[in-house]
Enzyme design. Structure first.
Site, PDB file in Angstrom:
ATOM      1  N   GLY A 184       0.799  -1.324   0.100  1.00 19.18           N
ATOM      2  CA  GLY A 184       0.003   0.079  -0.078  1.00 19.18           C
ATOM      3  C   GLY A 184       0.647   1.373  -0.023  1.00 19.18           C
ATOM      4  O   GLY A 184       0.633   2.163  -0.713  1.00 19.18           O
ATOM      5  N   LEU A 209       8.544  -0.360  10.118  1.00 20.31           N
ATOM      6  CA  LEU A 209       9.418   0.983   9.563  1.00 20.31           C
ATOM      7  C   LEU A 209      10.572   0.586   8.471  1.00 20.31           C
ATOM      8  O   LEU A 209      11.070   1.220   7.819  1.00 20.31           O
ATOM      9  CB  LEU A 209      10.090   1.653  10.517  1.00 20.31           C
ATOM     10  N   ARG A 264      10.162  -1.254   5.830  1.00 26.40           N
ATOM     11  CA  ARG A 264       9.788  -1.266   4.593  1.00 26.40           C
ATOM     12  C   ARG A 264       8.669  -0.340   4.168  1.00 26.40           C
ATOM     13  O   ARG A 264       8.250  -0.381   2.956  1.00 26.40           O
ATOM     14  CB  ARG A 264       9.454  -2.693   3.937  1.00 26.40           C
ATOM     15  N   CYS A 299      -1.041 -37.762  12.538  1.00 24.69           N
ATOM     16  CA  CYS A 299      -0.323 -38.923  12.928  1.00 24.69           C
ATOM     17  C   CYS A 299       1.293 -38.518  13.161  1.00 24.69           C
ATOM     18  O   CYS A 299       2.121 -38.899  13.936  1.00 24.69           O
ATOM     19  CB  CYS A 299      -0.517 -40.257  12.515  1.00 24.69           C
TER      20      CYS A 299
END
Ligand SMILES: [Zn+2]
Length: 509
Positions: free
Chosen positions: A24, A52, A54, A168
């Protein structure tokens, strides 16, 4: 990019972005720089420190504030004359209904979960607004175009379910470290600290049926007069010692497998815990939950170290003790959270002890946390590439350039020297229950199934319908909405607990 400003399709477009996170932030910036002038943005999240690295529109001082609002302010600094309308809200709120969606020329998704993606897909179909959908995982990413009746919708192809493992393998015969992590996180942690009613009894028990679920329950209960260290050791010896012994007694299981080794606390933990205890009391004065750490109280620092079996055993007992001493109120309601240090310590240690028992290599807390949290580290560059591709497709959609629509995959390694793989969108799936009129047929035992089973498990959970309306003939059996009166609500609630056959029979009589 500057020339795009003169494209009337771009300048006059009203676009809705859903999500102001990794994709965004890049998308809003690129839209603004590409000449878009009327952008609406919905995001329910607030900014966290971990964003922060990216989400470049956000700074340390914004932590705790609305992503949508801060993203707007950040972009207005370099594009002051455009209009950005933020909504700090959940896209599933009823305010964002079909009429709301109808005002937009295109909707752009930068979401992180399936549920919201399905919701937006359906609103776009209902409002007949084109949707551009996106996602990234590490170096991988994709952008897809969805236009009603022209391309497939987001739900035309079933989405792969999150990876699961056979029960299992997890409970009896782990062969990889990830199996031990799933056991420690989903079963043992849930059993000890989570909701007892939800935890599956099968889970921490051994594979034989000797102990009834009632007995199994008692084993994990912290007895009133029991010293917390005794309790920890008892749990340790039960799950890593006794349960393994019981499992070993079933020779069939181990014919073609390596036999696990039972591990008891006395092997690695002579009675020196009292010293550790002293140091912990001193360290443990802080009330802040995030500071409660078994590693800290044991003086262990590096999360990238692979602990020995003895160290894992100490962390296991210390973490269990700290949960009971420092976080007792939460016990019974805890679910594993990769950002909960103590939970990660406990799960790492438990998984490692189990791994040791089954001859599987041990892992560091750092690695275990990655596996337990299914963390694929986000890559800012991938988000930027994907955001660029979204804008390219948005412009094609706005120009009605239908021949050139592409779904584009961003790859980790080049294929035919290409990292970006564009393909033509697929046609709508004629049997998609979301975008086609095809009825779904379902077999259900109407003698046994209650309306609640049908509504909760099938209509809401499997089909993802949040506001279902259920009729039999012309009679209304169930509906959801804000405008129902008390009597209707009570009526529908009563219907939920009735067997379907009864409801249908009553209606036809
Ligand atoms: Zn569809």
């Amino acid at each position: 990019m500057a020339s795009l400003k003169h494209l009337p399709a771009v300048k006059g477009a009203k676009v809705l972005m859903v999500g102001a996170g990794g994709i965004g932030c890049e998308l809003l910036k690129t839209l603004a720089l590409s000449g878009f002038q009327d952008i609406h943005i919905i995001d329910m999240d607030t900014i966290e420190v971990s964003n922060l690295n990216r989400q470049f529109l956000f700074r340390q001082s914004h932590v705790g504030q609305s992503k949508a609002k801060v993203a707007r302010e950040a972009v207005l600094k370099f594009r002051p004359h455009i209009s950005i309308t933020p909504y700090h809200a959940n896209v599933k709120d009823s305010d964002f209904n079909v009429d709301f969606f109808k005002q937009f020329n295109v909707v752009l998704n930068g979401l992180d979960n399936l549920d919201a993606r399905r919701h937006v897909n359906r609103l776009c179909l209902a409002a007949d607004v084109p949707l551009i959908e996106s996602g990234t995982t590490g170096f991988l990413g994709q952008v897809t175009v969805h236009v009603k009746e022209r391309t497939e919708c987001y739900e035309c192809q079933p989405k792969p379910a999150p990876k699961t493992y056979p029960v299992c393998t997890i409970t009896s015969t782990p062969s990889k470290f990830v199996h031990c992590i799933v056991w420690a996180k989903e079963l043992l942690f849930a059993k000890l600290f989570g909701d007892k009613n939800q935890a599956n009894d099968l889970n921490v028990r051994s594979s034989d049926g000797a102990s009834s679920s009632k007995q199994a329950e008692d084993v994990f209960e912290h007895r009133k007069d029991e010293d917390i260290e005794q309790y920890g050791r008892r749990i340790y010896d039960h799950v890593f010692g006794y349960n393994i012994e019981v499992a070993l007694s079933n020779e069939e299981t181990w014919k073609n497998r390596n036999r696990p080794k039972p591990i008891y606390s006395s092997e690695f933990m002579p009675n020196d815990l009292s010293q550790q205890n002293g140091s912990m009391e001193k360290n443990g004065a802080a009330n802040d939950i995030s500071s409660v750490s078994a590693m800290a109280s044991l003086g262990m620092k590096n999360p990238q170290d692979v602990w020995s079996l003895k160290e894992n055993s100490r962390v296991f007992l210390e973490a269990l003790k700290l949960f009971f001493l420092k976080r007792e109120k939460e016990i019974g309601n805890l679910t594993f959270d990769k950002d909960d240090q103590l939970a990660v310590e406990f799960v790492t240690a438990a998984a490692n002890i189990r791994a040791a028992s089954f001859g599987i290599p041990l892992h560091s807390l750092f690695e275990a946390k990655g596996i337990a949290g299914n963390i694929v580290h986000a890559v800012a560059t991938t988000n930027a590439i994907i955001a660029g591709l979204i804008v390219i497709e948005a412009i094609k959609v706005l120009q009605n350039d239908t021949k050139n629509y592409r779904m584009t995959y961003c790859l980790e390694h080049p294929t035919r020297k290409m990292l970006l793989m564009p393909v033509e969108p697929f046609e709508p799936n004629r049997s998609c229950y979301v975008c086609s009129e095809t009825p779904l047929s379902l077999e259900i035992n109407t003698h046994r199934a209650k309306l609640r089973d049908f509504v909760e498990k099938i209509v809401k959970s499997t089909l993802g319908m949040s506001l279902p309306l259920i009729m039999h003939g012309s009679a209304l059996l169930y509906e959801v909405g804000d405008d129902l009166d008390e009597e209707m609500v009570a009526n529908y609630a009563a219907n939920l607990d009735k067997v379907i056959l009864f409801l249908c029979f009553k209606m036809t009589c």
